[in-house]
Design a protein around this motif. Structure first.
Motif, PDB file in Angstrom:
ATOM      1  N   GLY A   1       0.893  -1.257  -0.015  1.00  0.00           N
ATOM      2  CA  GLY A   1       0.143  -0.597  -0.088  1.00  0.00           C
ATOM      3  C   GLY A   1       0.613   1.400   0.339  1.00  0.00           C
ATOM      4  N   ALA A   2       1.585   1.031   1.218  1.00  0.00           N
ATOM      5  CA  ALA A   2       3.004   2.340   0.869  1.00  0.00           C
ATOM      6  C   ALA A   2       3.089   2.447  -0.373  1.00  0.00           C
ATOM      7  CB  ALA A   2       3.824   2.363   1.825  1.00  0.00           C
ATOM      8  N   ILE A   3       3.884   1.531  -1.081  1.00  0.00           N
ATOM      9  CA  ILE A   3       4.548   1.704  -2.840  1.00  0.00           C
ATOM     10  C   ILE A   3       3.403   2.336  -3.494  1.00  0.00           C
ATOM     11  CG2 ILE A   3       5.517   0.460  -4.517  1.00  0.00           C
ATOM     12  CD1 ILE A   3       6.819  -1.743  -2.686  1.00  0.00           C
ATOM     13  N   THR A   4       2.637   1.763  -3.283  1.00  0.00           N
ATOM     14  CA  THR A   4       0.791   2.000  -4.393  1.00  0.00           C
ATOM     15  C   THR A   4       1.016   3.856  -4.377  1.00  0.00           C
ATOM     16  OG1 THR A   4       0.044   0.161  -4.082  1.00  0.00           O
ATOM     17  CG2 THR A   4      -1.094   2.021  -5.059  1.00  0.00           C
ATOM     18  N   MET A   5       0.459   3.516  -3.206  1.00  0.00           N
ATOM     19  CA  MET A   5       0.006   5.253  -2.735  1.00  0.00           C
ATOM     20  C   MET A   5       1.754   6.073  -3.266  1.00  0.00           C
ATOM     21  SD  MET A   5      -1.284   7.967  -1.495  1.00  0.00           S
ATOM     22  CE  MET A   5      -2.897   6.543  -0.704  1.00  0.00           C
ATOM     23  N   TYR A   6       3.305   6.049  -3.049  1.00  0.00           N
ATOM     24  CA  TYR A   6       4.505   6.538  -3.587  1.00  0.00           C
ATOM     25  C   TYR A   6       4.132   6.451  -5.278  1.00  0.00           C
ATOM     26  CZ  TYR A   6       9.088   7.448  -4.598  1.00  0.00           C
ATOM     27  OH  TYR A   6      10.329   8.527  -5.641  1.00  0.00           O
ATOM     28  N   VAL A   7       3.964   5.647  -5.945  1.00  0.00           N
ATOM     29  CA  VAL A   7       4.088   5.662  -7.256  1.00  0.00           C
ATOM     30  C   VAL A   7       2.974   7.114  -8.111  1.00  0.00           C
ATOM     31  CG1 VAL A   7       3.531   4.039  -9.151  1.00  0.00           C
ATOM     32  CG2 VAL A   7       4.972   3.104  -7.366  1.00  0.00           C
ATOM     33  N   SER A   8       1.395   6.696  -7.157  1.00  0.00           N
ATOM     34  CA  SER A   8       0.850   7.106  -7.137  1.00  0.00           C
ATOM     35  C   SER A   8       0.815   8.588  -7.307  1.00  0.00           C
ATOM     36  CB  SER A   8      -0.428   7.333  -6.583  1.00  0.00           C
ATOM     37  OG  SER A   8      -0.488   6.794  -5.644  1.00  0.00           O
ATOM     38  N   LEU A   9       2.033   8.788  -6.557  1.00  0.00           N
ATOM     39  CA  LEU A   9       1.877  10.614  -6.133  1.00  0.00           C
ATOM     40  C   LEU A   9       3.263  11.006  -7.157  1.00  0.00           C
ATOM     41  CD1 LEU A   9       1.935  10.611  -2.326  1.00  0.00           C
ATOM     42  CD2 LEU A   9       1.094  12.058  -3.551  1.00  0.00           C
TER      43      LEU A   9
END
Length: 342
Positions: free
Chosen positions: A172-180
């Motif tokens: 979830g943290a990786i997903t949020m970082y990439v989406s930003l």
């Protein structure tokens, strides 16, 4: 342990669930920003008389594929949840909690990021590739869980849950970082998708879900007796001639396929795979030949009704179906935790 349930009870529950699902579909089809009567819907679908262009656009292009996709996604998540709970012998197991949703979601967001602006999200290339990326992400999450949840060569169900929660947080943290890091248009699309939404449903999404729903559910239903044997414990199941590790791998792989395909077209719709199997067990007993299909039907009804609530109750704003189901699912999850401790 697995008392035989009356076939009449099974069919009564199935018919009741389908009736709720059909009623929810009827409400979604006839209500919204553009209300219409049943007669208008029938005339448009059956091509009776001259249906207006607006009716045809609203029903065939927007509402009907959304309803069909909600049914397919809910059925897939409900069935996958019942199988995962059966394999883990843990009523708190769920594709979202175990990190499978997060792994599939991370892979799809990475697909959006690396192909940003080059692949139309509703084009055939993206529609066919996104489930493949989702499957890879789901398999990656499961592989990591297997690596860290094994103890003395065997899978520990309790450790499986804990490791799954940790992996879900990491993905979830990786997903949020990439989406930003995305451009504004892709970020908006990813944000809506991550909330668990079927707002952009179309017939291409339905087409890409169908192969998974045609091939995998029969395999899971055929192996339902194996799930019954696994409830006796791995040692007892082995004594009864069940190749435990192989069967667990097949069942989990099929479940991951269903979850990944669903996540690819609807985002992370949580708690369906947790709640539907519990309701199914209360209604039809402990035999997985009954639990697995009824869980799928209950999941389908949940997503159809949840999507209707999200798009009408808060109109003109629209709430993602994943958020609506989470509002129901979080208190139910807390209830299950308290019940399991007592």
């Amino acid at each position: 342990m697995f008392e035989r349930q009356s076939p009449a009870r099974f069919w009564l529950v199935a018919a009741s669930t389908v009736a709720i699902m059909v009623f929810g579909a009827y409400l979604s089809l006839t209500n919204g920003m553009f209300d219409m009567s049943v007669a208008d819907v029938l005339k448009t679908l059956l091509r009776i008389g001259e249906s207006s262009r607006e009716h045809d656009l609203v029903i065939v292009t927007f509402r009907l594929p959304r309803i069909v996709l909600a049914i397919l996604v809910g059925f897939a998540l409900g069935m996958a949840g019942s199988v995962i709970q059966g394999v883990m012998r843990n009523g708190l197991a769920d594709p979202g909690i175990l990190g499978i949703n997060a792994g599939a979601g991370m892979a799809v967001v990475l697909f959006m990021f690396f192909f940003q602006g080059t692949v139309n999200a509703t084009g055939w290339a993206a529609v066919m590739m996104m489930p493949m990326f989702g499957l890879i992400g789901g398999l990656l999450a499961t592989t990591l869980i297997y690596m860290f949840a094994r103890e003395q060569g065997r899978l520990d169900p309790q450790r499986f849950i804990l490791v799954g929660i940790a992996i879900a947080s990491g993905f979830g943290a990786i997903t949020m970082y990439v989406s930003l890091k995305m451009n504004p248009n892709d970020f908006e699309m990813a944000t809506v998708w991550l909330a668990g939404s079927i707002y952009s449903a179309n017939w291409k999404f339905v087409a890409t879900m169908l192969p998974w729903l045609i091939l995998i559910p029969p395999v899971l239903w055929w192996r339902a007796r194996t799930l019954d044997m696994l409830q006796l414990g791995e040692y007892n199941a082995t004594g009864l001639g069940v190749p435990v590790e192989r069967e667990k791998n097949v069942l989990l792989a099929c479940s991951i396929g269903l979850v990944s395909a669903s996540v690819a077209v609807s985002g992370s719709v949580g708690f369906v795979g947790l709640i539907a199997p519990h309701i199914a067990r209360r209604l039809v007993g402990l035999r997985h030949r009954s639990i697995v299909p009824i869980s799928g039907l209950i999941g389908a009804a949940m997503v159809v009704v949840g999507d209707f609530i999200g798009k009408t109750v808060f109109a003109p704003a629209e709430l993602a179906v994943g958020i609506v189901i989470s509002v129901i699912g979080v208190p139910y999850f807390v209830y299950l935790l308290i019940r399991s401790r007592s």
